[in-house]
Design a protein around this motif. Structure first.
Motif, PDB file in Angstrom:
ATOM      1  N   TYR A  17     -52.702 -97.812  29.909  1.00  0.00           N
ATOM      2  CA  TYR A  17     -52.336 -97.518  28.545  1.00  0.00           C
ATOM      3  C   TYR A  17     -51.307 -96.480  28.360  1.00  0.00           C
ATOM      4  O   TYR A  17     -50.889 -96.132  27.581  1.00  0.00           O
ATOM      5  CB  TYR A  17     -53.451 -97.259  27.367  1.00  0.00           C
ATOM      6  CG  TYR A  17     -54.429 -98.677  27.244  1.00  0.00           C
ATOM      7  CD1 TYR A  17     -53.790 -99.754  26.645  1.00  0.00           C
ATOM      8  CD2 TYR A  17     -55.420 -98.688  27.909  1.00  0.00           C
ATOM      9  CE1 TYR A  17     -54.770-100.816  26.567  1.00  0.00           C
ATOM     10  CE2 TYR A  17     -56.229 -99.844  27.780  1.00  0.00           C
ATOM     11  CZ  TYR A  17     -55.954-100.835  27.005  1.00  0.00           C
ATOM     12  OH  TYR A  17     -56.499-101.936  26.953  1.00  0.00           O
ATOM     13  N   ALA A  19     -51.803 -93.067  28.359  1.00  0.00           N
ATOM     14  CA  ALA A  19     -51.909 -91.989  27.665  1.00  0.00           C
ATOM     15  C   ALA A  19     -53.255 -91.024  28.319  1.00  0.00           C
ATOM     16  O   ALA A  19     -54.133 -91.649  28.963  1.00  0.00           O
ATOM     17  CB  ALA A  19     -52.488 -92.509  26.346  1.00  0.00           C
ATOM     18  N   ARG A  23     -55.749 -92.388  23.043  1.00  0.00           N
ATOM     19  CA  ARG A  23     -55.873 -92.465  21.863  1.00  0.00           C
ATOM     20  C   ARG A  23     -56.713 -94.097  21.689  1.00  0.00           C
ATOM     21  O   ARG A  23     -56.138 -94.978  21.817  1.00  0.00           O
ATOM     22  CB  ARG A  23     -54.691 -92.725  20.897  1.00  0.00           C
ATOM     23  CG  ARG A  23     -54.043 -91.249  21.057  1.00  0.00           C
ATOM     24  CD  ARG A  23     -52.812 -91.266  20.199  1.00  0.00           C
ATOM     25  NE  ARG A  23     -52.065 -90.379  20.594  1.00  0.00           N
ATOM     26  CZ  ARG A  23     -50.821 -89.962  20.187  1.00  0.00           C
ATOM     27  NH1 ARG A  23     -50.296 -90.803  19.160  1.00  0.00           N
ATOM     28  NH2 ARG A  23     -49.946 -88.992  20.597  1.00  0.00           N
ATOM     29  N   GLN A 118     -46.788 -96.721  13.297  1.00  0.00           N
ATOM     30  CA  GLN A 118     -47.336 -96.102  14.664  1.00  0.00           C
ATOM     31  C   GLN A 118     -46.317 -95.468  15.160  1.00  0.00           C
ATOM     32  O   GLN A 118     -46.571 -94.494  15.867  1.00  0.00           O
ATOM     33  CB  GLN A 118     -47.856 -97.215  15.317  1.00  0.00           C
ATOM     34  CG  GLN A 118     -49.333 -97.797  14.788  1.00  0.00           C
ATOM     35  CD  GLN A 118     -50.027 -98.738  15.543  1.00  0.00           C
ATOM     36  OE1 GLN A 118     -49.384 -99.516  16.537  1.00  0.00           O
ATOM     37  NE2 GLN A 118     -51.181 -99.106  15.577  1.00  0.00           N
ATOM     38  N   ALA A 119     -45.062 -95.853  15.044  1.00  0.00           N
ATOM     39  CA  ALA A 119     -43.962 -95.237  15.949  1.00  0.00           C
ATOM     40  C   ALA A 119     -43.645 -93.935  15.323  1.00  0.00           C
ATOM     41  O   ALA A 119     -43.560 -92.921  16.024  1.00  0.00           O
ATOM     42  CB  ALA A 119     -42.642 -96.104  15.998  1.00  0.00           C
ATOM     43  N   LYS A 121     -45.785 -92.064  13.905  1.00  0.00           N
ATOM     44  CA  LYS A 121     -46.980 -91.090  14.163  1.00  0.00           C
ATOM     45  C   LYS A 121     -46.897 -90.640  15.785  1.00  0.00           C
ATOM     46  O   LYS A 121     -47.507 -89.804  15.872  1.00  0.00           O
ATOM     47  CB  LYS A 121     -48.277 -91.796  13.766  1.00  0.00           C
ATOM     48  CG  LYS A 121     -48.631 -91.854  12.455  1.00  0.00           C
ATOM     49  CD  LYS A 121     -50.060 -92.732  11.858  1.00  0.00           C
ATOM     50  CE  LYS A 121     -50.283 -92.533  10.584  1.00  0.00           C
ATOM     51  NZ  LYS A 121     -51.646 -93.091  10.521  1.00  0.00           N
ATOM     52  N   ASN A 122     -46.581 -91.730  16.559  1.00  0.00           N
ATOM     53  CA  ASN A 122     -46.597 -91.386  18.082  1.00  0.00           C
ATOM     54  C   ASN A 122     -45.292 -90.544  18.469  1.00  0.00           C
ATOM     55  O   ASN A 122     -45.120 -90.151  19.547  1.00  0.00           O
ATOM     56  CB  ASN A 122     -46.738 -92.572  18.569  1.00  0.00           C
ATOM     57  CG  ASN A 122     -48.189 -93.180  18.730  1.00  0.00           C
ATOM     58  OD1 ASN A 122     -49.095 -92.601  18.212  1.00  0.00           O
ATOM     59  ND2 ASN A 122     -48.063 -94.604  18.645  1.00  0.00           N
ATOM     60  N   GLY A 123     -44.400 -90.606  17.426  1.00  0.00           N
ATOM     61  CA  GLY A 123     -43.068 -90.096  17.627  1.00  0.00           C
ATOM     62  C   GLY A 123     -42.010 -90.929  18.815  1.00  0.00           C
ATOM     63  O   GLY A 123     -40.969 -90.391  19.319  1.00  0.00           O
ATOM     64  N   GLN A 124     -42.451 -92.169  18.933  1.00  0.00           N
ATOM     65  CA  GLN A 124     -41.676 -92.801  19.786  1.00  0.00           C
ATOM     66  C   GLN A 124     -41.954 -94.263  19.703  1.00  0.00           C
ATOM     67  O   GLN A 124     -43.079 -94.863  19.154  1.00  0.00           O
ATOM     68  CB  GLN A 124     -41.831 -92.641  21.283  1.00  0.00           C
ATOM     69  CG  GLN A 124     -43.357 -92.812  21.612  1.00  0.00           C
ATOM     70  CD  GLN A 124     -43.433 -92.276  23.332  1.00  0.00           C
ATOM     71  OE1 GLN A 124     -42.553 -91.720  23.874  1.00  0.00           O
ATOM     72  NE2 GLN A 124     -44.527 -92.509  24.082  1.00  0.00           N
ATOM     73  N   LYS A 126     -41.271 -98.329  21.756  1.00  0.00           N
ATOM     74  CA  LYS A 126     -40.593 -98.965  23.006  1.00  0.00           C
ATOM     75  C   LYS A 126     -39.370 -99.647  22.825  1.00  0.00           C
ATOM     76  O   LYS A 126     -38.557 -99.920  23.774  1.00  0.00           O
ATOM     77  CB  LYS A 126     -41.510 -99.974  23.484  1.00  0.00           C
ATOM     78  CG  LYS A 126     -42.923 -99.327  24.217  1.00  0.00           C
ATOM     79  CD  LYS A 126     -43.863-100.145  24.782  1.00  0.00           C
ATOM     80  CE  LYS A 126     -45.057 -99.527  25.372  1.00  0.00           C
ATOM     81  NZ  LYS A 126     -46.142-100.577  25.724  1.00  0.00           N
TER      82      LYS A 126
END
Length: 183
Positions: A17, A19, A23, A118-119, A121-124, A126
């Motif tokens: 995953y 990470a 998470r 989600q992008a 919140k995660n800052g990125q 794909k």
């Protein structure tokens, strides 16, 4: 002893995953289906975007409401042709940029695109063609005293959804309703 098994399993999870520590998320994402007002002193910006079937015109809509549910500002815009995700990402950016220009201090950003939420919140993300929007959104979010970002199911995002679909119903760009968003 059980803890040792879990710790030994982390490298496999990391490889799979990406990470460390990962998470952990349940497969079922529990998002509300009803719109809930923001806390007092906070403004909630619900956003949505849509593209006509077959890759036609794209439209976005944003609705700002206070803790009583009163609409503070709303509007819809056309954007160049793109995908639904591009339209939703643009709508999220439009919401953050307008909130900054309106002088909002406490912002609750909410949309029905789990990918975009989600992008943020995660800052990125794909998808390289959405990364620019995510970067602009994150830059804007740094200017608020407080920020909350949440996902809501489409059934709870009805005002932004209706506004976007209404704008999408116009075939001509010049026929579309434009709110002065001060972007």
């Amino acid at each position: 002893m059980e803890d040792m098994k879990i710790q030994k399993a982390w490298p496999n999870v990391k490889i799979r995953y990406g990470a460390w520590p990962p998470r952990l998320m349940s497969k079922k994402y529990n998002s509300p289906t009803e719109w809930i007002p923001p806390q007092k002193g906070c403004i909630k910006a619900n956003f949505d975007g849509a593209t006509q079937p077959g890759g036609g015109l794209s439209r976005v809509g944003v609705v700002f409401r206070d803790h009583n549910g009163n609409i503070v500002k709303l509007g819809a815009q056309h954007i160049k042709q793109g995908t639904n995700n591009e339209a939703k990402a643009y709508a999220a950016w439009l919401a953050t940029r307008c909130a900054r220009n309106m002088g909002i201090k406490k912002l609750h950003l909410e949309g029905d695109s789990l990918i975009i939420i989600q992008a943020i919140k995660n800052g990125q993300i794909k998808s390289w063609h959405l990364q620019n929007f995510i970067s602009l959104i994150l830059e804007d979010l740094n200017h608020f005293e407080e920020v909350m970002v949440s996902h809501i199911k489409q059934e709870g995002n009805t005002e932004a959804d209706k506004l976007t679909k209404w704008a999408l119903s116009f075939n001509q760009i010049e026929d579309t309703f434009f709110e002065d968003f001060d972007v």
